[in-house]
Motif scaffolding. Structure first.
Motif, short mmCIF file in Angstrom:
data_model
loop_
_atom_site.label_atom_id
_atom_site.label_comp_id
_atom_site.label_asym_id
_atom_site.label_seq_id
_atom_site.Cartn_x
_atom_site.Cartn_y
_atom_site.Cartn_z
N THR A 515 2.42 -11.82 -39.19
CA THR A 515 3.78 -12.08 -39.66
C THR A 515 4.56 -10.79 -39.90
O THR A 515 5.78 -10.82 -39.99
N ASP A 539 4.65 -16.42 -34.79
CA ASP A 539 5.00 -16.59 -36.20
C ASP A 539 5.51 -15.31 -36.85
O ASP A 539 5.62 -15.23 -38.07
N ARG A 541 7.64 -12.48 -38.50
CA ARG A 541 8.85 -12.52 -39.32
C ARG A 541 9.51 -11.15 -39.44
O ARG A 541 10.73 -11.06 -39.49
N CYS A 563 10.20 -15.97 -31.04
CA CYS A 563 9.71 -15.93 -32.43
C CYS A 563 10.73 -16.68 -33.30
O CYS A 563 11.73 -16.09 -33.75
N GLU A 564 10.47 -17.94 -33.57
CA GLU A 564 11.45 -18.77 -34.27
C GLU A 564 11.61 -18.40 -35.73
O GLU A 564 12.65 -18.68 -36.33
N ARG A 565 10.62 -17.75 -36.32
CA ARG A 565 10.68 -17.39 -37.74
C ARG A 565 11.08 -15.94 -37.97
O ARG A 565 11.03 -15.47 -39.11
N GLU A 567 12.89 -12.74 -38.97
CA GLU A 567 13.93 -12.50 -39.96
C GLU A 567 14.50 -11.09 -39.89
O GLU A 567 15.68 -10.89 -40.19
#
Length: 595
Positions: A515, A539, A541, A563-565, A567
């Motif tokens: 992550t 996953d 971030r 990567c959909e998550r 940030e």
């Protein structure tokens, strides 16, 4: 032979010297003629103001005889050697002559602007250059007008002839279109050049922000803050962060966060809290179990001694910058808190080996230990850390005061003791960490590790790190581990030798669980390896790929699409990113210079 012939004959040294001094056959002849005229005119005034301005002197026979004085007379203009006969000009002829003179002056200016000389003798043009450099005669002296051959008195308004050499009387100067009495134009003041590269690095706020106004109101009415009711722990934490941004936390408004029912307390900037205020904190929050203070540089022995008695239930303490606390005070604190489970400090130069010994003997159930930027750190510290085996899950021994303070072998022995229970390990800044530590320390003795930080460990190699990740799973199975360790967070920044092989092996080993990835400074990693991050780590971030030279718009596009998550993406120093770098809502991309 025509005077327009450019044939030049040899000249003597005397003739060359006279020409450079401005003495030519023409000037000698004119001087003799002037002297003869002066003798024939008994009363010669100081100026020629009474002379007929329309008369032009007739050339004398001496000018004609002087033509054979030397071969250098070929350099003179034909119009200077032969002047028109003495006659009175009509008004129409005079106007025509003035227009002709103006036209000639314009042609000369245009020729100078275009760097294109008139059709004239090139050698004669050079003569004009050195003749024009002659100094102006002193004011009050007599000079001969080169146009009307009348003698006049030199004043500060006297103008040179155009073309040179010589000077014009006032009448001839006016006739040529120039006004000798015209005042020179005042030069316009140039505006100071503004620096286009100046960048406004701050924004001036004329009105205070809403957050600052709320903070001021709460600080002013701190005694009546109970009237607001239950603020809530989340809002209280946000208020603490707002105070930290403005460095507005003071002993007066800090009471807002105090409560006898508090079990956790976090203050992100305690710079303005003096020792009495920190002692009061312990008195008004006696039931604290978790305490975190950042920038607590004013804490001293008196504060630690007050905590030793006023905070009996304290289990975890995290301090940033307790510079003034001495070794005896630390030891008293450890002995009074045998149930301490977490001790995390940064920058405490007086924390020595004896403090480490007392900590390990008094707090045998310690689970978290952070000794970061400790000046007296050495291999002797590790012997006491080993006694915490079986309970220790979080260990950070990063950036010691002396970078080579911890040896590679001592760290391998430490992993053999505490490695099986560790979930987080941070050994950043220890320059003695090598590939041997990976193979003989981590690979053989860690089975629960999920977070690893080894930034700024320059001895690690690309091939060694790649082999470590490729063989870690097999080594865990051979050791009989029930589960293969997978990392969720990895920080290998500032290791310039690491490249594509290490990144590919890392993604194959722990890509599905990662992550947080930090590969800042991997300058040689390839574009294909960077694009594969999105394929192996869905996953993910947070990613820091700053100073990776091959990072471009396609790498960022793959990250935000797959990567959909995701940030946060940091791309400082990635100069292949352009202004067309893709963006996505709720994804912060830092460091795109083109934008």
């Amino acid at each position: 032979m025509s005077r327009r012939n450019n044939v030049r004959g040899p000249t003597s040294a005397l003739t060359e010297f006279l020409r450079e001094s401005g003495i030519t056959p023409t000037t000698i002849a004119r001087r003799a003629t002037t002297q003869a005229q002066v003798q024939n005119q008994p009363d010669v005034g100081p100026s020629n103001t009474n002379a007929d301005q329309d008369e032009v002197a007739e050339p004398s026979r001496m000018d004609e005889d002087a033509e054979d004085y030397a071969s250098d007379n070929l350099d003179e203009h034909e119009e200077e050697q032969s002047a028109p006969k003495k006659r009175k000009l009509t008004k129409a002829a005079e106007a025509k002559l003035k227009a002709k003179e103006k036209q000639k002056a314009k042609r000369k200016v245009g020729a100078d602007d275009d760097n294109d000389y008139e059709e004239e003798d090139p050698y004669n043009a050079l003569s004009k250059m050195w003749k024009g450099d002659l100094p102006k005669p002193p004011v009050g002296s007599f000079e001969e007008c080169v146009r009307c051959n009348k003698q006049f008195t030199v004043t500060k308004y006297t103008l040179p002839a155009n073309p040179p050499p010589g000077y014009l009387c006032h009448m001839c100067a006016k006739a040529s279109g120039a006004d000798p009495f015209k005042k020179p134009a005042v030069p316009r003041k140039r505006k100071p050049a503004t620096d286009k590269r100046s960048v406004v690095s701050f924004e001036e706020r004329r009105f205070p922000s809403l957050a600052s106004m709320c903070i001021q109101v709460i600080s002013k009415y701190i005694d009546d803050v109970e009237a607001l009711g239950d603020i809530g722990s989340i809002n209280m934490d946000e208020l603490a962060k707002s105070l930290a941004r403005n460095r507005s936390l003071t002993p007066h408004n800090a009471q807002l966060f105090y409560d006898i029912r508090n079990t956790r307390l976090t203050m992100y900037d305690a710079t303005n809290l003096d020792p009495p205020a920190l002692s009061t904190l312990a008195s008004l929050n006696p039931n604290l179990t978790h305490l975190r203070l950042d920038y607590c540089g004013r804490m001293d022995d008196e504060v630690i001694e007050a905590w030793s008695t006023s905070l009996p239930n304290l289990k975890r303490v995290e301090l940033l910058g307790p510079f003034l606390v001495r070794a005896p005070a630390w030891q008293t604190f450890f002995k009074s808190h045998p149930a301490l489970e977490g001790f995390l400090i940064v920058q405490s130069p007086r924390f020595d080996l004896e403090c480490m010994r007392v900590l390990a003997e008094s707090c045998t159930g310690l689970r978290e230990l952070r000794l970061e930027e400790i000046g007296q750190m050495s291999d002797s510290f590790l012997e006491h850390v080993e006694s915490l085996a079986g309970h220790l899950t979080h260990l950070a021994l990063s950036r010691p005061g002396i970078p080579e303070a911890l040896s590679d072998q001592a760290l391998i022995d430490l992993m053999a003791a505490v490695g099986p229970s560790l979930t987080h390990l941070d050994l950043s800044g220890n320059i003695n960490v090598t590939d041997a530590f990976l193979f003989r320390g981590l690979k053989l003795h860690t089975q629960r590790l999920s977070s690893l930080a080894l930034k700024n460990t320059p001895e690690l190699t690309d091939a060694g790190v790649a082999e470590f990740f490729d063989t870690w799973a097999d080594a865990a199975q051979n050791a009989g581990y029930t589960s293969v360790p997978r990392l969720t967070s990895i920080d290998l920044s500032r290791n310039h030798l690491l490249s594509s092989d290490a990144l590919t092996a890392l993604l194959r080993h722990s890509g599905t669980s990662l992550t947080n990835i930090n590969i800042n400074g991997w300058k040689a990693v390839s574009q294909e390896s960077l694009k594969s991050i999105a394929d192996f780590a869905p996953d993910l971030r947070k990613l820091d790929m700053s100073w990776c030279r091959e990072a471009d718009d396609w790498v960022v596009q793959a990250l935000i699409e797959k990567c959909e998550r995701i940030e946060e993406v940091k791309a400082w120093g990635c100069q292949r990113l352009t202004e067309r770098c893709p963006r996505k809502r709720n994804v912060n991309i830092y460091g795109v210079e083109a934008q």
